[in-house]
Design a protein around this motif. Structure first.
Motif, PDB file in Angstrom:
ATOM      1  N   ALA A  53       0.855  -1.182   0.000  1.00 60.45           N
ATOM      2  CA  ALA A  53       0.000   0.000   0.000  1.00 60.45           C
ATOM      3  C   ALA A  53       0.893   1.234   0.000  1.00 60.45           C
ATOM      4  CB  ALA A  53      -0.916   0.010   1.214  1.00 60.45           C
ATOM      5  N   PRO A  55       0.705   5.887  -0.869  1.00 57.25           N
ATOM      6  CA  PRO A  55      -0.160   7.031  -1.168  1.00 57.25           C
ATOM      7  C   PRO A  55      -0.562   7.102  -2.650  1.00 57.25           C
ATOM      8  CG  PRO A  55       1.619   7.706   0.272  1.00 57.25           C
ATOM      9  CD  PRO A  55       1.928   6.299  -0.177  1.00 57.25           C
ATOM     10  N   THR A  56       0.343   6.637  -3.564  1.00 56.32           N
ATOM     11  CA  THR A  56       0.039   6.682  -4.992  1.00 56.32           C
ATOM     12  C   THR A  56       0.398   5.349  -5.655  1.00 56.32           C
ATOM     13  OG1 THR A  56       2.225   7.454  -5.664  1.00 56.32           O
ATOM     14  CG2 THR A  56       0.598   9.156  -5.064  1.00 56.32           C
ATOM     15  N   GLN A 162      -5.245  -3.733   4.479  1.00 57.12           N
ATOM     16  CA  GLN A 162      -5.781  -2.708   3.584  1.00 57.12           C
ATOM     17  C   GLN A 162      -6.540  -1.641   4.377  1.00 57.12           C
ATOM     18  OE1 GLN A 162      -8.263  -4.113   0.366  1.00 57.12           O
ATOM     19  NE2 GLN A 162      -7.979  -2.221  -0.769  1.00 57.12           N
ATOM     20  N   SER A 163      -7.294  -2.056   5.380  1.00 51.59           N
ATOM     21  CA  SER A 163      -8.039  -1.105   6.206  1.00 51.59           C
ATOM     22  C   SER A 163      -7.090  -0.185   6.971  1.00 51.59           C
ATOM     23  CB  SER A 163      -8.934  -1.872   7.172  1.00 51.59           C
ATOM     24  OG  SER A 163      -9.585  -1.001   8.048  1.00 51.59           O
ATOM     25  N   THR A 165      -3.858   0.560   6.299  1.00 53.16           N
ATOM     26  CA  THR A 165      -3.091   1.444   5.427  1.00 53.16           C
ATOM     27  C   THR A 165      -3.975   2.513   4.791  1.00 53.16           C
ATOM     28  OG1 THR A 165      -3.248  -0.171   3.621  1.00 53.16           O
ATOM     29  CG2 THR A 165      -1.254  -0.218   4.991  1.00 53.16           C
ATOM     30  N   SER A 166      -5.206   2.172   4.491  1.00 54.27           N
ATOM     31  CA  SER A 166      -6.139   3.163   3.944  1.00 54.27           C
ATOM     32  C   SER A 166      -6.419   4.252   4.974  1.00 54.27           C
ATOM     33  CB  SER A 166      -7.433   2.480   3.513  1.00 54.27           C
ATOM     34  OG  SER A 166      -8.346   3.425   3.031  1.00 54.27           O
ATOM     35  N   CYS A 167      -6.566   3.848   6.221  1.00 54.39           N
ATOM     36  CA  CYS A 167      -6.803   4.799   7.300  1.00 54.39           C
ATOM     37  C   CYS A 167      -5.617   5.750   7.453  1.00 54.39           C
ATOM     38  CB  CYS A 167      -7.055   4.036   8.600  1.00 54.39           C
ATOM     39  SG  CYS A 167      -7.493   5.056  10.003  1.00 54.39           S
ATOM     40  N   ASP A 169      -3.972   6.884   5.061  1.00 53.24           N
ATOM     41  CA  ASP A 169      -3.976   7.646   3.801  1.00 53.24           C
ATOM     42  C   ASP A 169      -3.059   7.048   2.743  1.00 53.24           C
ATOM     43  OD1 ASP A 169      -5.486   9.566   2.597  1.00 53.24           O
ATOM     44  OD2 ASP A 169      -4.019  11.157   2.876  1.00 53.24           O
ATOM     45  N   LYS A 171      -3.713   5.125  -0.058  1.00 53.07           N
ATOM     46  CA  LYS A 171      -4.914   4.738  -0.811  1.00 53.07           C
ATOM     47  C   LYS A 171      -4.647   3.753  -1.936  1.00 53.07           C
ATOM     48  CE  LYS A 171      -7.498   7.530   1.608  1.00 53.07           C
ATOM     49  NZ  LYS A 171      -8.137   7.023   2.781  1.00 53.07           N
TER      50      LYS A 171
END
Length: 188
Positions: A53, A55-56, A162-163, A165-167, A169, A171
């Motif tokens: 994971a 940011p881009t 995934q949850s 790392t998404s938290c 940011d 994405k």
């Protein structure tokens, strides 16, 4: 006066909302029991790269052609050193061997990659049994990577990664397909 009260209420609401929806903590691993010659046994041995994971998408692009990667982490030839060997199975079936030498920071699991002074790696625990997370940062990129002792950990492990790392940011998400057999790790 009304604007000051309204601003204070919104500020308090923001603090409350932030306290309710905070990201779960990921605990950094420690090198307890490290005597300067070896890394704790639970982190040595074979690992499979599961997911990443960032940011881009660009920060994960290096893994786009990958089907699976198997790693072996071993004590290096010098104190405070780890040797990492990997064999990458590309989506077109090729096996690509790689080697890295990591240098441990005294009293922590911060790793420095030999020959890449801009790269820093931190190890984190994972809620997943047999799992570990790494956070790599370097010039122009940062990413979390999920590894496991099993090439096919429970789906819940990937969902939690995934949850988390998404938290934080991060994405962009990449899950290695792992459709092909892993390549054999070379012994040298």
């Amino acid at each position: 006066m009304f604007h000051h009260i309204w601003a204070a209420l919104l500020y308090l609401y923001g603090i409350l909302l932030n306290s309710i929806y905070q990201c779960p903590e990921h605990n950094q691993l420690t090198t307890e029991g490290m005597d300067g010659k070896e890394f704790p046994e639970p982190h040595l041995g074979q690992w499979y790269f599961i997911a990443g994971a960032a940011p881009t998408k660009e920060e994960l692009a290096t893994f786009d052609p990958v089907d699976n990667i198997v790693f072996n982490m071993a004590v290096g030839s010098a104190p405070m050193q780890l040797q990492l060997r990997a064999t990458i199975r590309t989506k077109n079936g090729l096996c690509v061997p790689r080697k890295w030498i990591y240098h441990l920071s005294d009293g922590s699991t911060d790793l420095r990659t030999e020959g890449r002074p801009d790269m820093k790696t931190k190890l984190f625990s994972s809620a997943c049994p047999g799992g570990i997370m790494l956070k790599e940062t370097g010039q122009g990129y940062q990413r979390f990577l999920l590894y496991n002792r099993s090439p096919h950990p429970p789906e819940k492990c990937v969902e939690e990664f995934q949850s988390l790392t998404s938290c934080l940011d991060f994405k962009a998400f990449l899950l290695t397909p792992r459709n092909q057999d892993a390549c054999e790790l070379s012994s040298n």
